[in-house]
Every structure is written in C-alpha cells, then in structure tokens.
Design a protein around this motif. Structure first.
Motif, PDB file in Angstrom:
ATOM      1  N   ALA A 120       0.820  -1.218   0.000  1.00  0.00           N
ATOM      2  CA  ALA A 120       0.000   0.000   0.000  1.00  0.00           C
ATOM      3  C   ALA A 120       0.851   1.263   0.000  1.00  0.00           C
ATOM      4  CB  ALA A 120      -0.925  -0.010   1.221  1.00  0.00           C
ATOM      5  N   ALA A 121       2.089   1.146   0.523  1.00  0.00           N
ATOM      6  CA  ALA A 121       2.991   2.298   0.587  1.00  0.00           C
ATOM      7  C   ALA A 121       3.910   2.385  -0.632  1.00  0.00           C
ATOM      8  CB  ALA A 121       3.818   2.230   1.865  1.00  0.00           C
ATOM      9  N   GLY A 122       3.763   1.467  -1.589  1.00  0.00           N
ATOM     10  CA  GLY A 122       4.525   1.560  -2.822  1.00  0.00           C
ATOM     11  C   GLY A 122       5.635   0.545  -3.005  1.00  0.00           C
ATOM     12  N   ALA A 123       5.902  -0.280  -1.993  1.00  0.00           N
ATOM     13  CA  ALA A 123       6.921  -1.333  -2.117  1.00  0.00           C
ATOM     14  C   ALA A 123       6.225  -2.578  -2.662  1.00  0.00           C
ATOM     15  CB  ALA A 123       7.581  -1.616  -0.778  1.00  0.00           C
ATOM     16  N   THR A 124       6.124  -2.655  -3.985  1.00  0.00           N
ATOM     17  CA  THR A 124       5.245  -3.634  -4.617  1.00  0.00           C
ATOM     18  C   THR A 124       5.935  -4.929  -5.036  1.00  0.00           C
ATOM     19  OG1 THR A 124       5.594  -2.487  -6.715  1.00  0.00           O
ATOM     20  CG2 THR A 124       3.641  -1.886  -5.435  1.00  0.00           C
ATOM     21  N   THR A 125       7.257  -4.978  -4.949  1.00  0.00           N
ATOM     22  CA  THR A 125       7.992  -6.217  -5.210  1.00  0.00           C
ATOM     23  C   THR A 125       8.624  -6.681  -3.911  1.00  0.00           C
ATOM     24  OG1 THR A 125       8.499  -5.640  -7.511  1.00  0.00           O
ATOM     25  CG2 THR A 125       9.902  -7.290  -6.473  1.00  0.00           C
ATOM     26  N   ALA A 126       8.243  -7.861  -3.444  1.00  0.00           N
ATOM     27  CA  ALA A 126       8.755  -8.392  -2.182  1.00  0.00           C
ATOM     28  C   ALA A 126       9.705  -9.546  -2.456  1.00  0.00           C
ATOM     29  CB  ALA A 126       7.606  -8.868  -1.297  1.00  0.00           C
ATOM     30  N   TYR A 127      10.715  -9.669  -1.603  1.00  0.00           N
ATOM     31  CA  TYR A 127      11.652 -10.785  -1.732  1.00  0.00           C
ATOM     32  C   TYR A 127      11.985 -11.344  -0.355  1.00  0.00           C
ATOM     33  CZ  TYR A 127      15.514  -7.795  -0.107  1.00  0.00           C
ATOM     34  OH  TYR A 127      16.327  -6.975   0.656  1.00  0.00           O
ATOM     35  N   LEU A 128      12.374 -12.592  -0.336  1.00  0.00           N
ATOM     36  CA  LEU A 128      12.851 -13.242   0.887  1.00  0.00           C
ATOM     37  C   LEU A 128      13.711 -14.440   0.507  1.00  0.00           C
ATOM     38  CD1 LEU A 128      10.976 -16.042   1.204  1.00  0.00           C
ATOM     39  CD2 LEU A 128       9.289 -14.373   1.957  1.00  0.00           C
ATOM     40  N   TYR A 129      14.543 -14.852   1.440  1.00  0.00           N
ATOM     41  CA  TYR A 129      15.307 -16.082   1.287  1.00  0.00           C
ATOM     42  C   TYR A 129      14.671 -17.125   2.188  1.00  0.00           C
ATOM     43  CZ  TYR A 129      18.829 -13.585  -1.365  1.00  0.00           C
ATOM     44  OH  TYR A 129      19.478 -12.857  -2.343  1.00  0.00           O
ATOM     45  N   ALA A 130      14.224 -18.215   1.584  1.00  0.00           N
ATOM     46  CA  ALA A 130      13.460 -19.231   2.300  1.00  0.00           C
ATOM     47  C   ALA A 130      14.331 -20.436   2.624  1.00  0.00           C
ATOM     48  CB  ALA A 130      12.269 -19.680   1.455  1.00  0.00           C
TER      49      ALA A 130
END
Length: 254
Positions: free
Chosen positions: A218-228
């Motif tokens: 909602a604040a504009g950080a539209t690509t998320a990443y993580l190391y699983a």
C-alpha cells in the motif's frame, strides 16, 4: 556491480545493504564492486558474512573481505548468488567454510496484487524501539536458540533505521511470532519470520508474511523478496512468492 542484463541485481544489492545496515560502522565494509563484509557479532554464521551481490563474484575480492579482523573468532559465512565457480569455492575451503547450503530466493511480483488483511484472532503490528527486547526474545524462542543469539535486535536504535520495520504477531495469549521488513524504494525485503513452536501449523508464518506485504504494498513497495528454507518454500509459494534464484552459503561445519 549489477548490470542491465541482471534483473535480480537490485534485489541482491538490497539484501547486501540490509546486512550492512544491521552492523556497527566499525564492523562493516563495502567494496567498490558492491560486495560487503558485515559483522554483527551474533553467534549465527549468516549474520557475520562476506556477501557478493554479483552474478560473477570476484574471488579475489571475496578473499580480501574474508580477511577482515572483525570476523576472527566468530561463526561466519561467505554468501554468493547461484552456483559458484571453483575459485570462489576454493576461497571458502581455505577459510574452513566447507558446509554448503542453498537458499531459494523467492520474489513476489507486483502483478500478484496486495494480499487481503489478516483475519481472526491473530494481530500483526509494528513495534517501536522500546519493544525490541520482546521482539528479539520471541524470535529466539521461535527459532529455538538462546536469547543472546539475537541480542543485536534489542538495540532500540534499530527501530529508527531508515526502511526497517519490526513486527510482532500476537493472539489472546500474547506474542506468537515475528517478522521484519526492509524497504528500499519499490523493493520490500522480508526477514526474521519466526513462530513459537506451540503455535505452528496454524498458518501464522504465512499470515505474518502476507500482512507485511500488504502494509508495504500500500505504501509503494510492490515487489517483495525473501530467502526461504527448503521447508518454508511451499509456505511462501502459497502466498504468491516464486523461486527465481538461489543463494549459496558457505560456513564451517557444525
């Protein structure tokens, strides 16, 4: 440095920057090619690391950073993207880092949209510096390690680090899990997803992750990443994350 034909380069740089930001100024260094040595002092090898964000990591740069005096006496790691060449592997071997783990880099793209809010009795909320002690203890209990393992996260000043937000998940019994967001522009990094053992298998880890995504989408950080972890990969896949690369981690045998 990353190039125009390396679409995951910005993610790799962001990850290295997060590790760099978690460490005191005198225990971190950034090379001109973007590689970093980041030493938190934690007994966790992944939190004391030489990290290259480059598709073709320079073994000489990695070797030079591995000589950092700040790493001496600590569990530490070398972290590189993809499957490293023999010269990088040789650097790790010379430093006694012969145990290899590969972590899936999972990305949630903007076209997945914002996930719905968490429903039910679980609440996920950001915490300030005055609650980072509780946050760190909950995370340690979730990972099943001594509380001092994550002492670095108890520093109230971390809460004011630009782009960082720390989350507690709670139900009527109290804290049950944690998460952390690190935002750089449109990129949202998700870290420290932990759930207390007695509260697992209820979807809480997925719920914390999706609530962090929703808040920052909602604040504009539209690509998320993580190391699983390998075990966590299906959980994040169910939240629209897709594996796009791996991170190879060299550390000393247990």
């Amino acid at each position: 440095m990353t190039s125009s034909n390396d679409p995951l380069g910005p993610v790799a740089l962001a990850y290295a920057a997060v590790s760099h930001a978690l460490c005191a100024a005198d225990r971190r260094h950034r090379h001109s090619d973007g590689s970093v040595v980041a030493v938190s002092g934690s007994p966790v090898a992944s939190l004391n690391a030489v990290i290259s964000p480059n598709l073709d990591p320079d073994p000489e740069v990695i070797g030079a950073l591995a000589g950092s005096e700040a790493l001496r006496g600590l569990a530490w790691s070398i972290q590189v993207r993809g499957l490293p060449g023999q010269r990088v592997t040789d650097v790790a071997t010379r430093n006694g880092l012969t145990h290899v783990t590969r972590l899936p880099l999972m990305i949630r793209r903007p076209d997945a949209g914002a996930p719905p809010p968490v429903t039910g009795s679980l609440r996920v909320r950001p915490v300030g510096g005055d609650e980072l002690g509780l946050y760190a203890r909950t995370m340690a209990d979730g990972f099943g390690v001594p509380h001092e393992t994550f002492e670095l996260f108890t520093d109230p000043g971390l809460a004011s680090t630009e782009g960082f937000t720390f989350y507690l998940a709670e139900d009527d019994s109290g804290p049950v899990g944690t998460g952390m967001a690190a935002v750089q522009g449109e990129l949202l990094g998700i870290f420290n997803i932990a759930v207390l053992p007695q509260h697992r298998r209820r979807g809480h880890g997925r719920a914390v992750t999706t609530e962090i995504v929703r808040a920052h989408h909602a604040a504009g950080a539209t690509t998320a990443y993580l190391y699983a972890s390998t075990m966590g990969e299906p959980v994040y896949a169910s939240a629209d994350f897709r594996t796009e690369e791996v991170l190879t981690v060299f550390r000393a045998p247990a």
